[in-house]
Enzyme design. Sequence first.
Site, PDB file in Angstrom:
ATOM      1  N   ASP A  82       0.841  -1.204   0.000  1.00  0.00           N
ATOM      2  CA  ASP A  82       0.000   0.000   0.000  1.00  0.00           C
ATOM      3  C   ASP A  82       0.874   1.251   0.000  1.00  0.00           C
ATOM      4  O   ASP A  82       1.971   1.246   0.557  1.00  0.00           O
ATOM      5  CB  ASP A  82      -0.897  -0.031   1.253  1.00  0.00           C
ATOM      6  CG  ASP A  82      -2.047   0.958   1.146  1.00  0.00           C
ATOM      7  OD1 ASP A  82      -2.289   1.505   0.049  1.00  0.00           O
ATOM      8  OD2 ASP A  82      -2.712   1.195   2.173  1.00  0.00           O
TER       9      ASP A  82
ATOM     10  N   HIS B 110       2.718   3.276  -8.963  1.00  0.00           N
ATOM     11  CA  HIS B 110       2.558   1.844  -9.238  1.00  0.00           C
ATOM     12  C   HIS B 110       3.812   1.294  -9.939  1.00  0.00           C
ATOM     13  O   HIS B 110       4.282   0.205  -9.628  1.00  0.00           O
ATOM     14  CB  HIS B 110       1.315   1.593 -10.089  1.00  0.00           C
ATOM     15  CG  HIS B 110       0.039   1.913  -9.362  1.00  0.00           C
ATOM     16  ND1 HIS B 110      -0.218   1.490  -8.078  1.00  0.00           N
ATOM     17  CD2 HIS B 110      -1.061   2.630  -9.738  1.00  0.00           C
ATOM     18  CE1 HIS B 110      -1.414   1.919  -7.690  1.00  0.00           C
ATOM     19  NE2 HIS B 110      -1.938   2.613  -8.678  1.00  0.00           N
TER      20      HIS B 110
ATOM     21  N   ARG C  85     -11.541   1.859  -9.048  1.00  0.00           N
ATOM     22  CA  ARG C  85     -10.587   2.906  -9.439  1.00  0.00           C
ATOM     23  C   ARG C  85     -10.826   3.338 -10.889  1.00  0.00           C
ATOM     24  O   ARG C  85     -11.430   2.588 -11.669  1.00  0.00           O
ATOM     25  CB  ARG C  85      -9.161   2.383  -9.276  1.00  0.00           C
ATOM     26  CG  ARG C  85      -8.866   2.119  -7.827  1.00  0.00           C
ATOM     27  CD  ARG C  85      -7.463   1.661  -7.584  1.00  0.00           C
ATOM     28  NE  ARG C  85      -7.279   1.509  -6.149  1.00  0.00           N
ATOM     29  CZ  ARG C  85      -6.176   1.769  -5.481  1.00  0.00           C
ATOM     30  NH1 ARG C  85      -5.117   2.184  -6.126  1.00  0.00           N
ATOM     31  NH2 ARG C  85      -6.115   1.604  -4.179  1.00  0.00           N
TER      32      ARG C  85
ATOM     33  N   LEU D 183      10.094 -21.546  -3.374  1.00  0.00           N
ATOM     34  CA  LEU D 183       9.087 -20.582  -2.888  1.00  0.00           C
ATOM     35  C   LEU D 183       7.804 -20.630  -3.727  1.00  0.00           C
ATOM     36  O   LEU D 183       7.869 -20.683  -4.958  1.00  0.00           O
ATOM     37  CB  LEU D 183       9.669 -19.159  -2.980  1.00  0.00           C
ATOM     38  CG  LEU D 183       8.707 -18.024  -2.623  1.00  0.00           C
ATOM     39  CD1 LEU D 183       8.482 -17.960  -1.111  1.00  0.00           C
ATOM     40  CD2 LEU D 183       9.225 -16.674  -3.131  1.00  0.00           C
TER      41      LEU D 183
ATOM     42  N   ARG E 106      -5.551  -1.700   8.593  1.00  0.00           N
ATOM     43  CA  ARG E 106      -6.701  -2.434   8.040  1.00  0.00           C
ATOM     44  C   ARG E 106      -6.236  -3.751   7.436  1.00  0.00           C
ATOM     45  O   ARG E 106      -5.105  -3.865   6.988  1.00  0.00           O
ATOM     46  CB  ARG E 106      -7.347  -1.631   6.899  1.00  0.00           C
ATOM     47  CG  ARG E 106      -8.246  -0.518   7.284  1.00  0.00           C
ATOM     48  CD  ARG E 106      -9.040  -0.049   6.050  1.00  0.00           C
ATOM     49  NE  ARG E 106      -8.188   0.568   5.039  1.00  0.00           N
ATOM     50  CZ  ARG E 106      -7.798   1.843   5.066  1.00  0.00           C
ATOM     51  NH1 ARG E 106      -8.192   2.621   6.049  1.00  0.00           N
ATOM     52  NH2 ARG E 106      -7.021   2.334   4.118  1.00  0.00           N
TER      53      ARG E 106
END
Length: 277
Positions: free
Chosen positions: A35, A52, A86, A146, A210
Amino acid sequence: MQELLAILPPGSREYEVARSLDPARLPAHVGIIMDGNGRWARRRSLPRAAGHRAGVEPVRMSVETCARLGIRSLTLYAFSAENWKRPRTEVETLWRLLHYYLGREVAHLMENNIRLRAIGRIHALPKEVRRQLEDAVAATAGNSGLILNLAINYSGRAEIVDAVNALIEEARLAGALDRLVVDEESLASRLSTAGQPDVDLLIRTSGELRISNFLLWQIAYAELYVTPTLWPDFDRLALLEAIAAYQKRDRRFGGIEAVHGAPVEQGSLIGVPGPAA
Ligand code: FPP
């Protein structure tokens, strides 16, 4: 651990924090709510898209660091089911970045034995994005290191609803609907992370307190780590510090004794592998 130390400059803060980690107490599954891209851009008077774009490098760094540490699963929240609200141009930027990331990184995932999974309602993504994701998932399916779960068009509530509906449908097809009993194990086995450990460490950048509908089931006993650092500034030292902080926590899973590592009977490692996407 050695694989990580090998690429860090000896004497650097990153090296020292990495060296201080206890390899026996690494989180088996790290989840990250990435975020702060928009705020990072705004602080520089740049368009949100620039934030971004700057968020791609911390994605690469987190994947590489977790792989080198020997962490089993990493889940990155790349696009929530709510992010469709968005502006269309921003959503398209995110698809372009995903395209760019996958185009560049699949070879790297292969070299590093990383298995990509896409979690979320992938079928609702634009066709090209979906196809590229599915190809990347298929190409890396045989890797055993992974597991990188990219959460895209993801909603924790929707995932649980889908899992319950899958159990109902299976029971119906088996003519056993009237005998269906859902328990934690059967439900977890139909989640998109089936077969993977529950989240041990949940990191959220940008200081927001949050959960945002992320991995609601899997974070039941996760340790939460919130940093004010905005995602584009989240560097290797920040990730290692989050893991070091995790190792200082006393995890009791509702009991009174500290437990090192998740207790397997609490839903870790249960279930069968879910569908490839
Ligand atoms: C949240 O920041 C971030 C996102 C919704 C998108 C995350 C995408 C990336 C990190 C880009 C690259 C990803 C991949 C997988 C290649 P925000 O825009 O909500 O920030 P704000 O709260 O400051 O506005």
